[in-house]
Design a protein around this motif. Structure first.
Motif, PDB file in Angstrom:
ATOM      1  N   GLU A 124       2.181   3.983  -4.667  1.00 28.58           N
ATOM      2  CA  GLU A 124       1.018   4.411  -5.429  1.00 28.58           C
ATOM      3  C   GLU A 124       1.324   4.656  -6.901  1.00 28.58           C
ATOM      4  OE1 GLU A 124      -1.094   6.762  -1.683  1.00 28.58           O
ATOM      5  OE2 GLU A 124      -0.550   7.848  -3.507  1.00 28.58           O
TER       6      GLU A 124
ATOM      7  N   HIS B 205       2.262  -0.448 -10.204  1.00 29.16           N
ATOM      8  CA  HIS B 205       1.033  -1.237 -10.285  1.00 29.16           C
ATOM      9  C   HIS B 205       0.988  -2.017 -11.607  1.00 29.16           C
ATOM     10  CE1 HIS B 205      -1.012   1.727  -7.287  1.00 29.16           C
ATOM     11  NE2 HIS B 205      -0.234   0.859  -6.682  1.00 29.16           N
ATOM     12  N   ASP B 206       1.425  -1.367 -12.685  1.00 30.61           N
ATOM     13  CA  ASP B 206       1.469  -2.060 -13.986  1.00 30.61           C
ATOM     14  C   ASP B 206       2.441  -3.238 -13.939  1.00 30.61           C
ATOM     15  OD1 ASP B 206       1.111   0.935 -16.078  1.00 30.61           O
ATOM     16  OD2 ASP B 206      -0.356  -0.283 -14.988  1.00 30.61           O
TER      17      ASP B 206
ATOM     18  N   ARG C 201       1.715   4.378 -10.721  1.00 28.08           N
ATOM     19  CA  ARG C 201       1.027   3.577 -11.729  1.00 28.08           C
ATOM     20  C   ARG C 201       1.982   2.567 -12.378  1.00 28.08           C
ATOM     21  NH1 ARG C 201      -3.165   4.123 -15.541  1.00 28.08           N
ATOM     22  NH2 ARG C 201      -3.220   2.176 -16.736  1.00 28.08           N
TER      23      ARG C 201
ATOM     24  N   HIS D  14       0.805  -1.228   0.000  1.00 29.63           N
ATOM     25  CA  HIS D  14       0.000   0.000   0.000  1.00 29.63           C
ATOM     26  C   HIS D  14       0.833   1.271   0.000  1.00 29.63           C
ATOM     27  CE1 HIS D  14       0.873  -1.028   4.215  1.00 29.63           C
ATOM     28  NE2 HIS D  14       0.980   0.270   4.371  1.00 29.63           N
TER      29      HIS D  14
ATOM     30  N   THR E  37      -0.912  -5.878   2.350  1.00 31.45           N
ATOM     31  CA  THR E  37      -1.271  -4.492   2.049  1.00 31.45           C
ATOM     32  C   THR E  37      -2.417  -4.004   2.923  1.00 31.45           C
ATOM     33  OG1 THR E  37      -2.049  -3.019   0.277  1.00 31.45           O
ATOM     34  CG2 THR E  37      -2.823  -5.300   0.218  1.00 31.45           C
TER      35      THR E  37
ATOM     36  N   PRO F 166      -4.647  -3.600  -4.019  1.00 33.59           N
ATOM     37  CA  PRO F 166      -3.925  -2.971  -5.133  1.00 33.59           C
ATOM     38  C   PRO F 166      -4.765  -3.018  -6.406  1.00 33.59           C
ATOM     39  CG  PRO F 166      -3.121  -5.193  -4.777  1.00 33.59           C
ATOM     40  CD  PRO F 166      -4.114  -4.935  -3.688  1.00 33.59           C
ATOM     41  N   PRO F 167      -4.486  -2.135  -7.373  1.00 31.86           N
ATOM     42  CA  PRO F 167      -5.263  -2.104  -8.629  1.00 31.86           C
ATOM     43  C   PRO F 167      -4.810  -3.181  -9.603  1.00 31.86           C
ATOM     44  CG  PRO F 167      -3.631  -0.362  -8.643  1.00 31.86           C
ATOM     45  CD  PRO F 167      -3.527  -1.013  -7.296  1.00 31.86           C
ATOM     46  N   VAL F 168      -5.025  -4.436  -9.219  1.00 33.57           N
ATOM     47  CA  VAL F 168      -4.743  -5.572 -10.090  1.00 33.57           C
ATOM     48  C   VAL F 168      -6.050  -6.326 -10.310  1.00 33.57           C
ATOM     49  CG1 VAL F 168      -2.339  -5.759  -9.373  1.00 33.57           C
ATOM     50  CG2 VAL F 168      -4.083  -7.013  -8.112  1.00 33.57           C
TER      51      VAL F 168
END
Length: 915
Positions: free
Chosen positions: A138, A143-144, A140, A135, A163, A167-169
């Motif tokens: 942040e 995250h990619d 991008r 966490h 976390t 996460p943005p997965v």
């Protein structure tokens, strides 16, 4: 290079106060059943403790477990990838060498990760990669990278994330596939029995069962609150009263308990806790530097023994960190009690990190302490390393944190900001920053009082750098005259030994000349730029310029020179040690694709695929394309994905598969990445040509209308490919007069500009137009000229791609009565070896049949069915279909009967074959 922190690569050490929780460690045994295990809960729920205990147990059982604790440094993807590689190599020393070398050479994150995953896939048994505190990152790009890992995990490699927030997965997709194990706050909360064991056994408190139950109920199993409560209860005689007064939500509970904990510490310990809370990690020396004391190491060991939320980061008790929740509260208390001390504490930390070679952390503390001037000084000094290491995200974060007036007063920073913007394709704000720098560069000495310069060497080179950026901006705006003016000024300012200072403006000047149609002027400029880049050690940039040089040579019809330039570039990369220590794939027949090739190597293979296709060396073309695909986009420049797809499409056209070719071109359009090079072969025009091959004339005509193309347009080099494509549309629409007139003007322009590669194509179309108009003599004469030029250039496919109509014209040329000599066509077009049928057997196919294809052809002339032929040749039916399809394409037919008839005409079959 990125400074690796070994302390981040170890799970938390086992605590003596640890409560065994077999229900959770048992739940984590499902890690091996899923791609992703997510341990997600708010602060203080024991995520790191649980994962650390599980990691220790798994390692004791012989599992390979890599551990990485993330912190704010991983906002930069380069740092994240570096530490991830280090974590994997710490757990598995035999993997990741090629990936590490690729990272050090500047390979993209996806390419480095792909190499790592390839190595991990070879490890016997399961491999688990644990990333804790996800966490805190942040960015991008990071995250990619996580999503890339998940999309490409080998079957026996598993990812575990700890976390505070999801996460943005693609969790929903993994959940639906059964590839996700989830451990949430509800799972992590202490049960009443666990809370009782913790309070009474681990912490040694004597509490009544009712008090234990009350604490467990009021904290709802929140582990941090229970731990803080236990610390406050130590030494109390009024435990029941304390428990009774214990109430409130999490925030107030924490405030209350920390107040209790802090107030019960000796003043010197409390002072150390507050003052060192500004640090993301702690060591004895660093604590001494910040607090002004000399007992930092002993104090840290004392804090650890007192269980004051100190997490050891290694087994030697050198580095620690505070529990994040505890650090947050300490920092808030410090701001409340001693706000004036905070800037000085950060200043001391910044000075310590700078002295110890960690400039990024020094910059972070300078910003955190509000010392903008110091931060700006450090950023200016860090620019060269950050550029060389391609830490683009970090650079942008620094410039975004610096106030505008600070950057404006520092010309080196102003130009550095320009570079950080342009490298990500952002031009907004660039003009203003260049003006800021130019204002100081042109100001008299007595007006430079407000200017700040730290890096004097960088300042001395600014005039040339500014002129180079001006040239680049002008090129993006389409102002070629201004591009050349600024580039020439930059070249004048660069000394003869300043290879980098000469290479960039030299390449920009070449680009401007190329875009204006002066290919003869552009070509030597590129050659010089390549030499300068090689001398400066910038090999990837040299390959990028070689790619542009190859495009120019192809347009000029200099196929042999293009081939030599690209093959020489590949040889240079192969001669230099690859980053993996293994040879690069430098030639079609052989060459390992193992390890990391220099970025741009894949582009060279694609370029050779195009060149060999034009020369009709189709096997070599396919092999180079295969090598490019094997190397992957990580070994390619930004253009590589679309150029590789385009080369594959052109080979599919040769195979007679225009439908697949169209799909490949459309895929290329989706991944198109433009750069400074002129777009002389627009993909939309390429698509229109494939549509014509498929007979979809109206769609191709619609493209021409959308582009506003007309046969009467003024001609320019930048739109030459589009206008040649328009001529093809006009021919397909039977607008023969318009096509002929346009082609005549195109031929004149190409000849005048020395673009013989274009000229031979236009001549071929002129011959077809004349034939369609019934002007047979003109058609034959023009076809002869096209064939002779193609033979001189060594270009074969340019005529062969025109199909049966051109084949018929060339065949007629060979049989023209009174022809004084054999025309150039037989040398320009592939020709079948003479057969027993003699010289009158007819024109040769467009491409010789292989030995296996001749075997198939002989059996096609029999009454055997397809499966029977396959059995006769000991091949599969699919393989037979592939050979048959190739035969049809080479003979320009679409059926078995037509193929047999055409083969007989060409003398490829004798009477005994047609039994």
């Amino acid at each position: 290079a990125v400074m690796l922190l070994e302390t981040k690569l170890h799970p938390p050490r086992r605590r003596r106060t640890l409560v065994a929780r077999p229900r959770l460690t048992g739940l984590l045994t499902r890690v091996r059943e899923a791609s992703l295990t997510l341990v997600s809960a708010p602060a203080g729920f024991g995520k790191s403790t649980l994962l650390g205990e599980w990691a220790h147990l798994a390692r004791e059982e012989g599992d390979a477990v890599a551990w990485l604790s993330l912190d704010a440094r991983e906002e930069d993807p380069a740092t994240f990838v570096a530490h991830l590689l280090a974590a994997c190599r710490a757990a598995l020393p035999d993997v990741g060498a090629a990936a590490e070398a690729g990272r050090e050479s500047g390979a993209p994150a996806d390419a480095v990760l792909a190499s790592l995953l390839t190595d991990l896939a070879t490890v016997p048994g399961d491999v688990v990669v644990v990333l804790d505190d996800v966490h805190v990152v942040e960015a991008r790009a990071v995250h990619d990278a996580l999503a890339f890992l998940l999309d490409n995990l080998p079957p026996r490699v598993h990812l575990v994330l700890g976390t505070r927030a999801d996460p943005p997965v693609p969790l929903a997709r993994l959940r639906a596939r059964g590839e996700l194990v989830e451990v949430r706050a509800a799972d992590l909360r202490f049960t009443p029995a666990e809370a009782a064991r913790y309070l009474t056994e681990a912490m040694g408190l004597r509490l009544a069962d009712g008090d234990v139950a009350a604490l467990e109920g009021r904290t709802e199993g929140w582990i941090a609150a229970l731990q803080l409560a236990a610390l406050s209860l130590q030494g109390r005689d009024d435990a029941a009263a304390f428990v009774a007064a214990f109430s409130g939500d999490d925030r107030y509970v924490v405030d209350y308990l920390v107040e209790e904990v802090l107030h019960r510490q000796p003043p010197e310990v409390r002072d150390v806790l507050l003052r060192t809370s500004v640090l993301a990690r702690l060591s004895g020396d660093l604590c001494d530097a910040v607090t002004g004391r000399d007992d930092g190491r002993a104090t840290l060991e004392r804090l650890e023994r007192a269980n004051l939320f100190l997490v050891p980061l290694d087994d030697r008790r050198r580095w620690y960190r505070y529990h994040h929740l505890f650090a947050d509260v300490l920092q808030a208390r410090l701001l409340d009690e001693e706000p004036a001390a905070v800037p000085e504490l950060h200043r001391r930390a910044s000075a310590w990190f700078e002295e110890h070679g960690d400039r990024p952390e020094a910059i972070r503390h300078a910003f955190a302490g509000g010392d903008v001037a110091r931060a700006a000084d450090l950023v200016e000094l860090a620019l060269p390393d950050a550029r060389r290491e391609r830490r683009d995200a970090t650079l942008r974060s620094w410039f975004e944190a610096l106030p505008d007036d600070v950057v404006r007063s520092r010309p080196v920073l102003a130009v550095g900001d320009v570079g950080s913007l342009m490298v990500i394709g952002e031009v907004t704000g660039v003009e203003r920053r260049l003006a800021d720098a130019e204002r100081w560069l042109t100001a008299p000495d007595d007006e430079r009082a407000g200017m700040v310069v730290v890096d004097r060497e960088a300042f001395a080179g600014l005039p040339g750098v500014v002129a180079t950026y001006r040239a680049a901006l002008a090129l993006l705006a389409g102002d070629l005259e201004a591009t050349m003016r600024h580039a020439r000024r930059a070249l004048d300012l660069a000394g003869p030994a300043d290879h980098l200072g000469r290479a960039a403006p030299g390449a920009l000047l070449a680009l401007a000349l190329w875009a204006s149609g002066d290919l003869d002027g552009a070509r030597p400029r590129y050659v010089t730029a390549i030499d300068d880049l090689e001398a400066a050690g910038h090999r990837s940039d040299a390959l990028g310029c070689t790619l542009a040089l190859s495009d120019i040579l192809l347009a000029q019809g200099r196929l042999a020179e293009a081939e030599r330039a690209v093959e020489d570039a590949l040889r240079r990369t192969a001669a230099a040690p690859s980053v993996s220590g293994t040879p690069h794939p430098g030639s079609p027949p052989a060459g390992s694709t193992g390890g990391f090739a220099l970025r741009g190597t894949a582009d060279m293979h694609v370029a050779l695929a195009e060149i060999y296709r034009e020369r009709d060396r189709l096997d070599a073309a396919r092999e180079h394309l295969r090598l490019a695909e094997a190397l992957g986009d990580g070994a390619g420049l930004a253009q590589n994905p679309y150029r590789r797809l385009l080369a594959a499409a052109r080979l599919r056209i040769v195979d007679g598969d225009a439908t697949t070719a169209l799909a490949l071109v459309e895929a290329a359009q989706r991944v198109f990445a433009g750069d400074f090079s002129p777009d002389v072969r627009p993909l939309a025009a390429v698509r229109a040509r494939v549509l014509l091959t498929l007979g979809r004339v109206e769609e191709a005509a619609a493209w021409a209308r959308e582009r506003g193309l007309s046969p009467d347009d003024d001609l320019s080099y930048l739109r030459e490919y589009e206008h040649v494509t328009l001529a093809r549309v006009l021919l397909a629409e039977r607008r023969l007069d318009d096509a002929a007139a346009l082609l005549a003007r195109l031929a004149e322009a190409a000849e005048r500009g020395g673009r013989q590669g274009t000229l031979v194509e236009v001549l071929a179309l002129q011959a077809l137009a004349a034939q369609a108009q019934g002007r047979t003599a003109d058609a034959l004469a023009t076809a002869q000229r096209a064939a002779d030029l193609a033979a001189r250039l060594g270009s074969v496919r340019v005529l062969a791609d025109e199909g049966p109509a051109m084949t018929a014209l060339l065949a007629a040329l060979r049989h023209e009565p009174g022809a004084p000599h054999e025309p150039g066509a037989p040398h320009a077009l592939p020709r079948q070896a003479p057969s027993d049928a003699g010289p009158e057997a007819g024109p040769a196919p467009l491409e010789p049949l292989s030995a296996r294809e001749r075997d198939v052809l002989r059996l096609l002339a029999t009454d055997l069915s397809g499966p029977e032929i396959a059995r006769e040749l000991y091949v599969s039916v699919n393989t037979l279909r592939t050979h048959t399809k190739s035969i049809y394409a080479k003979l320009a037919v679409s059926s078995r009967r037509a193929a047999v008839r055409r083969a007989a005409e060409l003398g490829l079959l004798d009477r005994t074959d047609t039994r």
